[in-house]
Design a protein around this motif. Structure first.
Motif, PDB file in Angstrom:
ATOM      1  N   GLU A 121       0.836  -1.200   0.000  1.00 40.04           N
ATOM      2  CA  GLU A 121       0.000   0.000   0.000  1.00 40.04           C
ATOM      3  C   GLU A 121       0.874   1.254   0.000  1.00 40.04           C
ATOM      4  OE1 GLU A 121      -4.219   0.507   2.095  1.00 40.04           O
ATOM      5  OE2 GLU A 121      -2.587   1.050   3.443  1.00 40.04           O
ATOM      6  N   ASN A 122       1.968   1.219   0.760  1.00 37.26           N
ATOM      7  CA  ASN A 122       2.924   2.339   0.741  1.00 37.26           C
ATOM      8  C   ASN A 122       3.395   2.613  -0.681  1.00 37.26           C
ATOM      9  OD1 ASN A 122       2.800   2.524   3.513  1.00 37.26           O
ATOM     10  ND2 ASN A 122       4.786   1.554   3.881  1.00 37.26           N
ATOM     11  N   LEU A 123       3.723   1.539  -1.388  1.00 38.95           N
ATOM     12  CA  LEU A 123       4.228   1.675  -2.755  1.00 38.95           C
ATOM     13  C   LEU A 123       3.160   2.257  -3.675  1.00 38.95           C
ATOM     14  CD1 LEU A 123       6.511   1.176  -4.781  1.00 38.95           C
ATOM     15  CD2 LEU A 123       5.612  -1.143  -5.103  1.00 38.95           C
ATOM     16  N   PHE A 124       1.934   1.765  -3.560  1.00 37.13           N
ATOM     17  CA  PHE A 124       0.847   2.266  -4.410  1.00 37.13           C
ATOM     18  C   PHE A 124       0.606   3.759  -4.186  1.00 37.13           C
ATOM     19  CE2 PHE A 124      -1.533  -2.064  -4.912  1.00 37.13           C
ATOM     20  CZ  PHE A 124      -0.537  -2.477  -5.781  1.00 37.13           C
ATOM     21  N   TYR A 125       0.549   4.159  -2.921  1.00 36.44           N
ATOM     22  CA  TYR A 125       0.304   5.571  -2.617  1.00 36.44           C
ATOM     23  C   TYR A 125       1.466   6.446  -3.083  1.00 36.44           C
ATOM     24  CZ  TYR A 125      -4.016   5.104   0.065  1.00 36.44           C
ATOM     25  OH  TYR A 125      -5.326   4.894   0.434  1.00 36.44           O
ATOM     26  N   ALA A 126       2.676   5.939  -2.959  1.00 37.03           N
ATOM     27  CA  ALA A 126       3.848   6.702  -3.396  1.00 37.03           C
ATOM     28  C   ALA A 126       3.846   6.867  -4.911  1.00 37.03           C
ATOM     29  CB  ALA A 126       5.122   5.998  -2.943  1.00 37.03           C
ATOM     30  N   LEU A 127       3.503   5.810  -5.633  1.00 36.96           N
ATOM     31  CA  LEU A 127       3.433   5.898  -7.092  1.00 36.96           C
ATOM     32  C   LEU A 127       2.343   6.868  -7.523  1.00 36.96           C
ATOM     33  CD1 LEU A 127       3.873   2.126  -8.050  1.00 36.96           C
ATOM     34  CD2 LEU A 127       5.524   3.970  -8.412  1.00 36.96           C
ATOM     35  N   ALA A 128       1.217   6.830  -6.826  1.00 38.81           N
ATOM     36  CA  ALA A 128       0.126   7.753  -7.148  1.00 38.81           C
ATOM     37  C   ALA A 128       0.555   9.200  -6.908  1.00 38.81           C
ATOM     38  CB  ALA A 128      -1.101   7.421  -6.304  1.00 38.81           C
ATOM     39  N   ALA A 129       1.359   9.412  -5.862  1.00 38.24           N
ATOM     40  CA  ALA A 129       1.809  10.768  -5.536  1.00 38.24           C
ATOM     41  C   ALA A 129       2.689  11.356  -6.630  1.00 38.24           C
ATOM     42  CB  ALA A 129       2.565  10.755  -4.207  1.00 38.24           C
ATOM     43  N   LEU A 130       3.367  10.496  -7.373  1.00 36.01           N
ATOM     44  CA  LEU A 130       4.234  10.973  -8.453  1.00 36.01           C
ATOM     45  C   LEU A 130       3.454  11.732  -9.522  1.00 36.01           C
ATOM     46  CD1 LEU A 130       6.588   7.896  -9.025  1.00 36.01           C
ATOM     47  CD2 LEU A 130       7.220  10.108  -8.047  1.00 36.01           C
ATOM     48  N   PHE A 131       2.168  11.412  -9.646  1.00 33.68           N
ATOM     49  CA  PHE A 131       1.351  12.026 -10.692  1.00 33.68           C
ATOM     50  C   PHE A 131       0.549  13.221 -10.190  1.00 33.68           C
ATOM     51  CE2 PHE A 131       2.017   7.596 -11.871  1.00 33.68           C
ATOM     52  CZ  PHE A 131       2.486   7.731 -13.175  1.00 33.68           C
ATOM     53  N   VAL A 132       0.751  13.578  -8.932  1.00 34.66           N
ATOM     54  CA  VAL A 132       0.056  14.735  -8.364  1.00 34.66           C
ATOM     55  C   VAL A 132       0.919  15.975  -8.562  1.00 34.66           C
ATOM     56  CG1 VAL A 132      -0.882  15.782  -6.272  1.00 34.66           C
ATOM     57  CG2 VAL A 132      -1.129  13.318  -6.661  1.00 34.66           C
ATOM     58  N   THR A 133       0.343  16.988  -9.139  1.00 36.36           N
ATOM     59  CA  THR A 133       1.076  18.227  -9.398  1.00 36.36           C
ATOM     60  C   THR A 133       1.622  18.820  -8.101  1.00 36.36           C
ATOM     61  OG1 THR A 133      -0.385  18.711 -11.271  1.00 36.36           O
ATOM     62  CG2 THR A 133       0.927  20.535 -10.394  1.00 36.36           C
ATOM     63  N   GLY A 134       2.909  19.126  -8.116  1.00 36.13           N
ATOM     64  CA  GLY A 134       3.528  19.745  -6.953  1.00 36.13           C
ATOM     65  C   GLY A 134       4.064  18.771  -5.929  1.00 36.13           C
ATOM     66  N   VAL A 135       3.844  17.479  -6.145  1.00 36.44           N
ATOM     67  CA  VAL A 135       4.338  16.474  -5.192  1.00 36.44           C
ATOM     68  C   VAL A 135       5.668  15.914  -5.682  1.00 36.44           C
ATOM     69  CG1 VAL A 135       3.878  14.275  -4.054  1.00 36.44           C
ATOM     70  CG2 VAL A 135       2.025  15.908  -4.407  1.00 36.44           C
ATOM     71  N   GLY A 136       5.630  15.172  -6.771  1.00 33.04           N
ATOM     72  CA  GLY A 136       6.857  14.681  -7.375  1.00 33.04           C
ATOM     73  C   GLY A 136       7.589  13.633  -6.559  1.00 33.04           C
ATOM     74  N   PRO A 137       8.828  13.324  -6.954  1.00 31.75           N
ATOM     75  CA  PRO A 137       9.612  12.272  -6.298  1.00 31.75           C
ATOM     76  C   PRO A 137       9.846  12.507  -4.808  1.00 31.75           C
ATOM     77  CG  PRO A 137      10.576  12.843  -8.405  1.00 31.75           C
ATOM     78  CD  PRO A 137       9.520  13.868  -8.143  1.00 31.75           C
ATOM     79  N   SER A 138      10.223  13.726  -4.451  1.00 32.36           N
ATOM     80  CA  SER A 138      10.489  13.988  -3.034  1.00 32.36           C
ATOM     81  C   SER A 138       9.222  13.816  -2.211  1.00 32.36           C
ATOM     82  CB  SER A 138      11.046  15.402  -2.849  1.00 32.36           C
ATOM     83  OG  SER A 138      10.132  16.371  -3.344  1.00 32.36           O
ATOM     84  N   GLY A 139       8.107  14.286  -2.751  1.00 33.92           N
ATOM     85  CA  GLY A 139       6.840  14.140  -2.046  1.00 33.92           C
ATOM     86  C   GLY A 139       6.419  12.694  -1.912  1.00 33.92           C
TER      87      GLY A 139
END
Length: 256
Positions: free
Chosen positions: A136-154
Motif C-alpha cells: 500500500e505504501n508503494l501504491f500511494y507513493a506511485l500515485a503521488a508521483l502524478f500529483v502536481t507539486g508532489v513529485g519524487p520527493s513528495g
C-alpha cells in the motif's frame, strides 16, 4: 532531489523505501517472542501473502462493495451531509476496514501449519498486515508521483508518513484478527474469529476516521485541527502496535 527525479533507479528506491520499515517492524514483532519464535520461512510467507494475495483480494472486493453501497440512498445521504466527497468517505470509513481486514486475514492463514498457540496468530496476523502496508505504501507513493507539486520527493515523504502510521495500524489490527484465527483453528470453532474480526475492523475504522478528519481540517485550512487529528491517528496506531508487542513479549509459549 532533481537528480533523483530523473534517475532510472528511482522506482527501485521507492520500492525499497516502501518495504524497508515494514520489514524492520516484522523483525521486531517476530523477535518480541522470548522463546519458540516462528520460523522465518513461514513469517515471510505470511508477509508475502499479505503484500500480494491480500492486496489483490482487497482491490477486487473494494470495487464490488463500493458499487453496491453507492446504490444505497440513505447511506449516501448520511455521508453527503457530513463529507464533501461521500463516495470516498464510504470507501475509507466503511469499505476499507471491512474488506481489507478480511483480505489480510487470508494472508495470515499462511501461518496456520505452524500455529501452536493463539499468540502465534498475533505474529502471522501482523506479518500479513505489514506485507499489505508495504504494498500500500508503494501504491500511494506511485500515485503521488502524478500529483502536481508532489513529485519524487513528495512520494518519499508519503512513504515515510505511512510507514510511521498506517504500517503500525495494519500490523496491529490484523494481529488481533490473527489471534482470533489461531483461536478458531486450535479450538475447532470457526465462529471464534468473529469478535476479533470486528475488533480489527473497529481499529481500522477508528484510524481511518482520524486520518479523514485530518484531511478535512486540511481542506478547511484548520492547521490545529489537522495536526490534532493526525497526531490522534498516529498515536492510536503506535499504541495498538506496542500492545501487540507487549503481549508477545509477556506470553509464555512452548519452544517449537
Amino acid at each position: 532531489m532533481a537528480d533523483l527525479a530523473t534517475s532510472p533507479y528511482f522506482l527501485l528506491i521507492l520500492l525499497i523505501a516502501a518495504f524497508a520499515l515494514p520489514l524492520v517492524y516484522l523483525v521486531w514483532i517476530r523477535n518480541s517472542v522470548r522463546s519458540g519464535r516462528e520460523p522465518w520461512s513461514t513469517v515471510l510467507k505470511a508477509f508475502s501473502w499479505g503484500a500480494v494475495l491480500s492486496v489483490i483480494i482487497a482491490l477486487v472486493l473494494s470495487l464490488v462493495f463500493i458499487l453496491i453501497l453507492n446504490q444505497i440512498g440513505p447511506l449516501n445521504d448520511f455521508f453527503a451531509r457530513r463529507f464533501a466527497d461521500p463516495t470516498t468517505a464510504i470507501g475509507v470509513l466503511v469499505v476499507a476496514p471491512i474488506v481489507e481486514e478480511a483480505a489480510k486475514g487470508v494472508g495470515a492463514t499462511a501461518g496456520r501449519p505452524q500455529t501452536q498457540s493463539k499468540a502465534d496468530g498475533l505474529v502471522y496476523g501482523a506479518a500479513a498486515g505489514l506485507g499489505f502496508s508495504a504494498m500500500e505504501n508503494l501504491f500511494y507513493a506511485l500515485a503521488a508521483l502524478f500529483v502536481t507539486g508532489v513529485g519524487p520527493s513528495g512520494s518519499l515523504v508519503v512513504v515515510g508518513v505511512r510507514s510511521f502510521s498506517s504500517s503500525f495500524l495494519h500490523a496491529s489490527s490484523t494481529a488481533v484478527f490473527g489471534y482470533g484465527l489461531a483461536k478458531a483453528w486450535l479450538t475447532k470453532r470457526p465462529w471464534a474469529i468473529l469478535p476479533f474480526y470486528f475488533v480489527a475492523v473497529g481499529m481500522h475504522a477508528t484510524f481511518n476516521f482520524f486520518s479523514t478528519l485530518a484531511l478535512t481540517y486540511s481542506d478547511q485550512n484548520n492547521i490545529v485541527g489537522e495536526a490534532l487529528a493526525f497526531v490522534a491517528a498516529v498515536t492510536f496506531a503506535i499504541v495498538a502496535f506496542s500492545i501487540v508487542r507487549l503481549r508477545l513479549a509477556s506470553g509464555r509459549r512452548a519452544p517449537q
